[in-house]
Design an enzyme around this catalytic site. Structure first.
Site, PDB file in Angstrom:
ATOM      1  N   HIS A  34       0.854  -1.193   0.000  1.00 23.02           N
ATOM      2  CA  HIS A  34       0.000   0.000   0.000  1.00 23.02           C
ATOM      3  C   HIS A  34       0.888   1.240   0.000  1.00 23.02           C
ATOM      4  CE1 HIS A  34      -3.535  -2.286   1.729  1.00 23.02           C
ATOM      5  NE2 HIS A  34      -2.565  -3.006   2.253  1.00 23.02           N
ATOM      6  N   GLU A 116       2.485  -0.833   4.416  1.00 30.40           N
ATOM      7  CA  GLU A 116       2.264   0.537   3.935  1.00 30.40           C
ATOM      8  C   GLU A 116       3.612   1.187   3.685  1.00 30.40           C
ATOM      9  OE1 GLU A 116      -0.601   2.215   3.431  1.00 30.40           O
ATOM     10  OE2 GLU A 116      -2.101   1.018   4.515  1.00 30.40           O
ATOM     11  N   HIS A 155      -2.382  -2.902  -3.463  1.00 33.90           N
ATOM     12  CA  HIS A 155      -3.769  -2.722  -3.026  1.00 33.90           C
ATOM     13  C   HIS A 155      -4.679  -2.561  -4.247  1.00 33.90           C
ATOM     14  CE1 HIS A 155      -6.487  -0.560   0.174  1.00 33.90           C
ATOM     15  NE2 HIS A 155      -6.943  -1.747  -0.158  1.00 33.90           N
ATOM     16  N   ASP A 165      -3.289   2.466  -4.907  1.00 41.80           N
ATOM     17  CA  ASP A 165      -1.946   2.334  -4.346  1.00 41.80           C
ATOM     18  C   ASP A 165      -1.363   0.930  -4.543  1.00 41.80           C
ATOM     19  OD1 ASP A 165      -4.113   1.790  -2.392  1.00 41.80           O
ATOM     20  OD2 ASP A 165      -2.552   1.521  -0.902  1.00 41.80           O
TER      21      ASP A 165
END
Length: 183
Positions: A34, A116, A155, A165
């Site tokens: 992400h 992330e 993602h 993303d």
């Protein structure tokens, strides 16, 4: 590289309340990449950690109003300087994917690990981030043998039309080549 509870030894730990147990007998076999920045496009702020910790002051920035009552987390965040913060042990279910599907299987949170990258869809990621991502991915793959190169996705791949993303700025070729070199 991981302790018995699923915490990565090379990361700073900041446990999130936004997680729960995976469904019984469902191992992690998907890695989802992400991106995140709070506020959008700003880096080095404490807001990502606050969001995942459930402590974000939504009144501190107008863009945060839409995040009020949001309960979200990721297993890991890799910041611009390459530092890693872990919010959820890898054996637990983080709430990072939302409505999602991979190879016909819904609810990717049940069987995935989320990472992330501090960034945006259109701003290049830093070399330190790629280095940390490759090292972390290797560590994850060593304890989750069902995660192969073909089971590492963005993602955008599991929530097309809803998510974009890690975006076109993410260098998939660089990342996968680095992983192949280390095998």
């Amino acid at each position: 590289m991981f302790d018995p509870q699923g915490w990565y030894l090379e990361a700073r730990h900041c446990p999130s309340p936004h997680c729960n147990e995976r469904p019984q007998n469902i191992p992690a076999n998907l890695l989802v990449i992400h991106n995140i920045s709070l506020p959008a496009g700003q880096f080095g702020q404490p807001h990502i950690e606050a969001l995942f910790s459930g402590t974000l002051d939504c009144a501190c920035h107008p863009d945060f109003e839409s995040l009020r009552e949001l309960k979200v987390s990721s297993h890991f965040v890799i910041y611009r300087d390459g530092s890693i913060v872990q919010h959820v042990p890898i054996g637990e279910r983080a709430w990072h994917a939302g409505k999602s599907v991979f190879q016909g299987r819904e609810n990717c949170n049940d069987f995935s690990i989320g990472i992330e990258m501090e960034g945006t869809d259109y701003q290049s990621y830093e070399s330190d981030q790629y280095n940390s991502l490759v090292t972390l991915t290797q560590a994850i793959m060593s304890v989750c043998p069902d995660i192969s190169l073909g089971r590492i996705v963005g993602h955008c791949d599991i929530a097309p039309g809803r998510k974009t993303d890690p975006g076109p700025a993410f260098d998939w070729q660089r990342y996968r080549a680095a992983l192949r070199e280390l095998k």
